[in-house]
Design an enzyme around this catalytic site. Structure first.
Site, PDB file in Angstrom:
ATOM      1  N   ASP A   1       9.411   3.228  -0.382  1.00  0.00           N
ATOM      2  CA  ASP A   1       8.323   3.840   0.383  1.00  0.00           C
ATOM      3  C   ASP A   1       8.517   3.454   1.844  1.00  0.00           C
ATOM      4  OD1 ASP A   1       6.091   4.740   1.607  1.00  0.00           O
ATOM      5  OD2 ASP A   1       4.651   3.726   0.299  1.00  0.00           O
TER       6      ASP A   1
ATOM      7  N   LYS B   1       4.358   9.002   8.896  1.00  0.00           N
ATOM      8  CA  LYS B   1       4.139   8.349  10.193  1.00  0.00           C
ATOM      9  C   LYS B   1       5.132   8.814  11.280  1.00  0.00           C
ATOM     10  CE  LYS B   1       1.189   4.931   8.243  1.00  0.00           C
ATOM     11  NZ  LYS B   1       1.199   4.145   7.031  1.00  0.00           N
TER      12      LYS B   1
ATOM     13  N   TYR C   1       0.862  -1.188   0.000  1.00  0.00           N
ATOM     14  CA  TYR C   1       0.000   0.000   0.000  1.00  0.00           C
ATOM     15  C   TYR C   1       0.890   1.227   0.000  1.00  0.00           C
ATOM     16  CZ  TYR C   1      -3.456   3.433   1.651  1.00  0.00           C
ATOM     17  OH  TYR C   1      -4.278   4.529   1.800  1.00  0.00           O
TER      18      TYR C   1
HETATM   19  C1  LIG Z   1       0.479   4.612   5.686  1.00  0.00           C
HETATM   20  C2  LIG Z   1       1.242   4.431   4.431  1.00  0.00           C
HETATM   21  C3  LIG Z   1       1.113   5.312   3.344  1.00  0.00           C
HETATM   22  C4  LIG Z   1       0.062   6.389   3.310  1.00  0.00           C
HETATM   23  O1  LIG Z   1       0.273   7.373   4.273  1.00  0.00           O
HETATM   24  P1  LIG Z   1      -0.976   8.311   4.693  1.00  0.00           P
HETATM   25  O2  LIG Z   1      -0.350   9.285   5.630  1.00  0.00           O
HETATM   26  O3  LIG Z   1      -1.984   7.411   5.308  1.00  0.00           O
HETATM   27  O4  LIG Z   1      -1.470   8.952   3.441  1.00  0.00           O
HETATM   28  C5  LIG Z   1       1.942   5.139   2.263  1.00  0.00           C
HETATM   29  N1  LIG Z   1       2.844   4.149   2.231  1.00  0.00           N
HETATM   30  C6  LIG Z   1       2.997   3.282   3.241  1.00  0.00           C
HETATM   31  C7  LIG Z   1       4.038   2.221   3.158  1.00  0.00           C
HETATM   32  C8  LIG Z   1       2.200   3.384   4.369  1.00  0.00           C
HETATM   33  O5  LIG Z   1       2.318   2.487   5.355  1.00  0.00           O
END
Ligand SMILES: *Cc1c(COP(=O)(O)O)cnc(C)c1O
Length: 420
Positions: free
Chosen positions: A239, A267, A144
């Site tokens: 990512d 995060k 994701y």
């Molecule tokens: C949570 C997450 C996102 C998206 O971040 P948001 O702040 O929820 O838009 C993108 N990539 C990874 C790997 C994530 O865990």
């Protein structure tokens, strides 16, 4: 356990908010039942509107590496209230945060701050396309990367929980720019590059997957992606929105010895406030406006509240490297001796208890998990005061605020479930 107030609030919320929640996985659809409405957090604890207290392994889905209301973060936020909450003009603390990020993650030679992980991956992808002059992206099934149009293909997390593989609302022409391949599968990657190598702008990957549950890379997987992207002139995007400052101070790239071209963070770097970042090679990032032609902007980007919280978080982590060895030790204790029929995947303080006895290395093997059994486990743990993600396809997070007692209580509750 009393849940009257949560039930009433959920009924009321559903009248004005789709599904009663502002992000799908919060609705408990994966496990059924009523989501707990939270009144407050303290350290490793959540307290809900009915007064129930839980040991929290969701940690706001990753950001709270130091737990709820970490004193230095709260203090930093208080100090911002005295000077103003948004200026839409540059501030010194933004430079400091960018420098701290580069200090910890040296491949991020230049950094742009944004407001969410979704914005970070969307922007990184645009930069990769602009820089290479190519359109296609390779992603991996079960990974994701936020709700970016072209990346909502076999995207794990809430989509996996709700069994949606391709979302309504994304034009077919956008989805067609994405090639989704099985994680940890080098031959599939080689084939894709052989067929489309000249038009692949980037490979984007969760270096340790968190969003189909925790799935680590097999030895050689990242090295193979690095070699293939280099050979074909594509960019490698790590990512690290979830793994950055989580699996190690320098993120997953420091664990696996990989230098990606671009990295996204989110995060943990906000300490619980909305902030994210993308960055990487200076020659690539120099193509971003205003110096280059690739446009990306944000009214609240570099917001003083969010930047100050992030700075307090990163300063604390830089000053206390022992946090990571301690997390490793305690997470290992929590994940030791899986019961029969359970596969535990773990990297540092992120982990998943998969309800399957075969190894989980990609989406197909994760999907073999017994979701009904996970739902029973989830509710049992909740009733015993342990708050896990309401889906088999999410990672659990240990924080520095969890005590050895919290861990012992968690193990005890899980043990009682498996030996009913
Ligand atoms: C949570 C997450 C996102 C998206 O971040 P948001 O702040 O929820 O838009 C993108 N990539 C990874 C790997 C994530 O865990």
């Amino acid at each position: 356990m009393k849940t009257e107030r949560s039930e009433a609030l959920f009924e009321r919320a559903k009248k004005t908010i789709p599904g009663g929640v502002n992000s799908p996985v919060r609705a408990f659809r994966g496990v059924g039942g009523v989501p707990r409405f939270i009144r407050r957090g303290e350290g490793a604890r959540l307290i809900d509107e009915d007064g129930n207290s839980y040991i929290d392994y969701v940690g706001s889905w990753g950001p709270l590496l130091l737990g709820h209301r970490f004193p230095e973060v709260i203090e930093a936020l208080r100090s911002v209230l005295d000077v103003g909450t948004s200026f839409g003009a540059p501030t010194e603390r933004e430079i400091e945060l960018a420098e701290m990020i580069r200090g910890a993650v040296p491949s991020m030679e230049m950094v742009r701050l944004v407001n969410s992980g979704t914005e970070a991956t969307m922007s990184a992808l645009r930069v990769a396309r602009g820089f290479t002059g190519r359109d296609l992206t390779i992603k991996f099934e079960g990974c994701y990367h936020g709700h970016v149009d072209s990346l909502l293909v076999k995207a794990g997390s809430g989509m996996a929980t709700l069994a949606i593989s391709d979302t309504v609302g994304v034009p077919a022409s956008f989805a067609a720019t994405t090639i989704a391949l099985p994680y940890n599968n080098i031959p599939a990657l080689e084939e894709a590059f052989a067929a489309h190598g000249d038009n692949i702008a980037a490979v984007i990957v969760e270096p340790v997957v968190g969003n189909m549950g925790c799935v680590p890379p097999l030895p050689g997987f990242h090295q193979a992606i690095r070699a293939l992207t280099e050979k074909h002139g594509a960019l490698y995007i790590f990512d690290e929105v979830m793994t950055g400052f989580r699996v190690a101070h320098g993120g997953a790239q420091s664990l696996y010895g990989i230098k990606p071209d671009l990295t996204t963070l989110g995060k943990v770097i906000g300490g619980g406030l909305p902030i994210a970042a993308y960055g990487g090679r200076a020659d690539i990032m120099s193509k971003v406006a205003p110096v280059g032609p690739i446009y990306q902007a944000g009214t609240l980007s570099g917001n003083p509240m969010a930047v100050s919280a992030g700075l307090a978080m990163l300063r604390h982590l830089a000053a206390h490297p022992e946090i990571y060895t301690d997390l490793e030790r305690r997470a290992a204790a929590l994940c030791a001796n899986p019961p029969k029929g359970i596969t535990i995947n773990r990297v540092g303080s992120m982990f998943t208890w998969f309800f399957t006895d075969s190894p989980v290395i990609d989406w197909d093997t994760a999907a073999k998990s017994d979701k009904a059994a996970y739902a029973r486990f989830f509710h049992w743990m909740l009733e015993h005061g342990v708050y896990l993600a309401p889906s088999q396809f999410e990672a659990a997070f240990l924080s520095a605020a969890h005590t050895d007692d919290d861990i012992a209580l968690t193990i005890q509750a899980a043990h009682a479930f498996f030996h009913q």
